[in-house]
Design a protein around this motif. Structure first.
Motif, short mmCIF file in Angstrom:
data_model
loop_
_atom_site.label_atom_id
_atom_site.label_comp_id
_atom_site.label_asym_id
_atom_site.label_seq_id
_atom_site.Cartn_x
_atom_site.Cartn_y
_atom_site.Cartn_z
N THR A 69 28.30 53.60 9.90
CA THR A 69 28.61 53.28 11.29
C THR A 69 27.41 53.69 12.12
OG1 THR A 69 29.66 55.42 11.57
CG2 THR A 69 31.08 53.58 10.98
N ARG A 70 26.90 52.77 12.87
CA ARG A 70 25.71 53.03 13.67
C ARG A 70 26.08 53.07 15.15
NH1 ARG A 70 20.82 51.80 10.50
NH2 ARG A 70 21.59 51.20 8.48
N HIS A 71 25.41 53.92 15.87
CA HIS A 71 25.62 54.03 17.30
C HIS A 71 24.98 52.83 17.99
CE1 HIS A 71 26.34 55.86 21.11
NE2 HIS A 71 25.05 55.88 21.42
N GLN A 72 25.76 52.12 18.79
CA GLN A 72 25.27 50.90 19.41
C GLN A 72 24.69 51.14 20.81
OE1 GLN A 72 25.02 48.00 17.89
NE2 GLN A 72 25.90 48.90 16.05
N GLY A 73 24.73 52.36 21.29
CA GLY A 73 24.22 52.64 22.64
C GLY A 73 22.71 52.64 22.69
N ARG A 74 22.18 52.96 23.87
CA ARG A 74 20.73 53.00 24.04
C ARG A 74 20.19 54.32 23.52
NH1 ARG A 74 18.65 50.06 29.19
NH2 ARG A 74 16.83 51.08 28.35
N HIS A 75 19.01 54.25 22.91
CA HIS A 75 18.35 55.44 22.41
C HIS A 75 17.09 55.70 23.22
CE1 HIS A 75 20.74 56.02 18.82
NE2 HIS A 75 20.64 54.74 18.54
N ASN A 76 16.71 56.95 23.21
CA ASN A 76 15.43 57.32 23.77
C ASN A 76 14.36 56.65 22.91
OD1 ASN A 76 13.01 58.69 24.25
ND2 ASN A 76 14.10 60.57 24.82
N PRO A 77 13.32 56.04 23.48
CA PRO A 77 12.31 55.36 22.67
C PRO A 77 11.62 56.26 21.65
CG PRO A 77 12.01 54.86 25.00
CD PRO A 77 13.09 55.88 24.90
N LYS A 78 11.39 57.52 22.02
CA LYS A 78 10.78 58.44 21.07
C LYS A 78 11.72 58.70 19.89
CE LYS A 78 7.88 60.90 24.37
NZ LYS A 78 7.60 62.20 24.99
N ARG A 79 13.02 58.81 20.19
CA ARG A 79 14.00 59.01 19.12
C ARG A 79 14.05 57.79 18.21
NH1 ARG A 79 18.28 62.04 17.63
NH2 ARG A 79 20.08 60.97 16.75
N VAL A 81 11.60 55.76 17.54
CA VAL A 81 10.40 55.80 16.70
C VAL A 81 10.60 56.78 15.56
CG1 VAL A 81 7.96 56.46 16.64
CG2 VAL A 81 8.82 55.03 18.49
N ARG A 82 11.17 57.95 15.86
CA ARG A 82 11.43 58.95 14.83
C ARG A 82 12.40 58.43 13.78
NH1 ARG A 82 11.99 62.79 18.73
NH2 ARG A 82 14.24 62.81 18.51
N LEU A 83 13.47 57.77 14.23
CA LEU A 83 14.46 57.21 13.29
C LEU A 83 13.84 56.13 12.42
CD1 LEU A 83 17.64 56.99 15.56
CD2 LEU A 83 17.22 58.57 13.66
N ALA A 84 12.99 55.29 13.03
CA ALA A 84 12.33 54.23 12.25
C ALA A 84 11.39 54.83 11.21
CB ALA A 84 11.58 53.30 13.19
N ALA A 85 10.67 55.86 11.60
CA ALA A 85 9.75 56.51 10.64
C ALA A 85 10.54 57.16 9.51
CB ALA A 85 8.90 57.55 11.37
N ARG A 86 11.65 57.79 9.84
CA ARG A 86 12.49 58.42 8.81
C ARG A 86 13.04 57.37 7.85
NH1 ARG A 86 16.75 61.43 11.67
NH2 ARG A 86 14.99 62.70 12.31
#
Length: 145
Positions: A69-79, A81-86
């Motif tokens: 289940t993924r959160h569909q809300g808005r994320h901080n752009p830095k967060r 980027v971190r999630l994408a890198a992870r």
């Protein structure tokens, strides 16, 4: 309890592959079919008419994997980027990134285990057959014919 069925066609070098995903009740079941060359729309339609039900049955027979289940809300752009890198590091280590890929991996392992069991049974049957022939040959020699 809505069920969604998705067919995704993608290029998995050197072949075109179709992945069927069945998502229901928070679980995903998946299977794949290798097409070879890129299928046209007409070829894909004919394939689904002929083999669609068998493909769905094959997907249903696979073990389910819980869907993330993924959160569909808005994320901080830095967060983000971190999630994408992870996520990129996770896939680089060989871990699967989606529930359908995990379901495909389990299906592959299940087929691999059943093929190994069948091969072992064939080897045992062949060994028994050879032993029986050897025993019969020895018996014939003892009889003096």
């Amino acid at each position: 309890m809505a069920t969604s069925v998705t067919l995704t066609i993608c290029f998995d070098a050197p072949f075109w592959v179709g992945v069927v995903e069945i998502a229901e009740a928070g679980e995903v079941r998946a299977t794949r079919h290798v097409f070879g060359g890129e299928p046209t729309d007409a070829e894909l339609y004919q394939f689904l008419l002929r083999h669609g039900s068998a493909l769905l049955a094959r997907a249903q027979a696979n073990p389910p994997v819980s869907a993330e289940t993924r959160h569909q809300g808005r994320h901080n752009p830095k967060r983000a980027v971190r999630l994408a890198a992870r996520e990129a590091a996770r896939t680089a280590r060989g871990q699967r990134s989606t529930a359908s890929q995990e379901a495909l991996r389990r299906e592959f392992e299940q087929r691999k285990a059943s093929a190994a069991a069948e091969a072992k049974q064939r080897r045992q049957d062949e060994a028994e057959r050879k032993y029986a022939l050897k025993r019969a040959k020895r018996k014939r020699r003892k009889r003096g014919h």
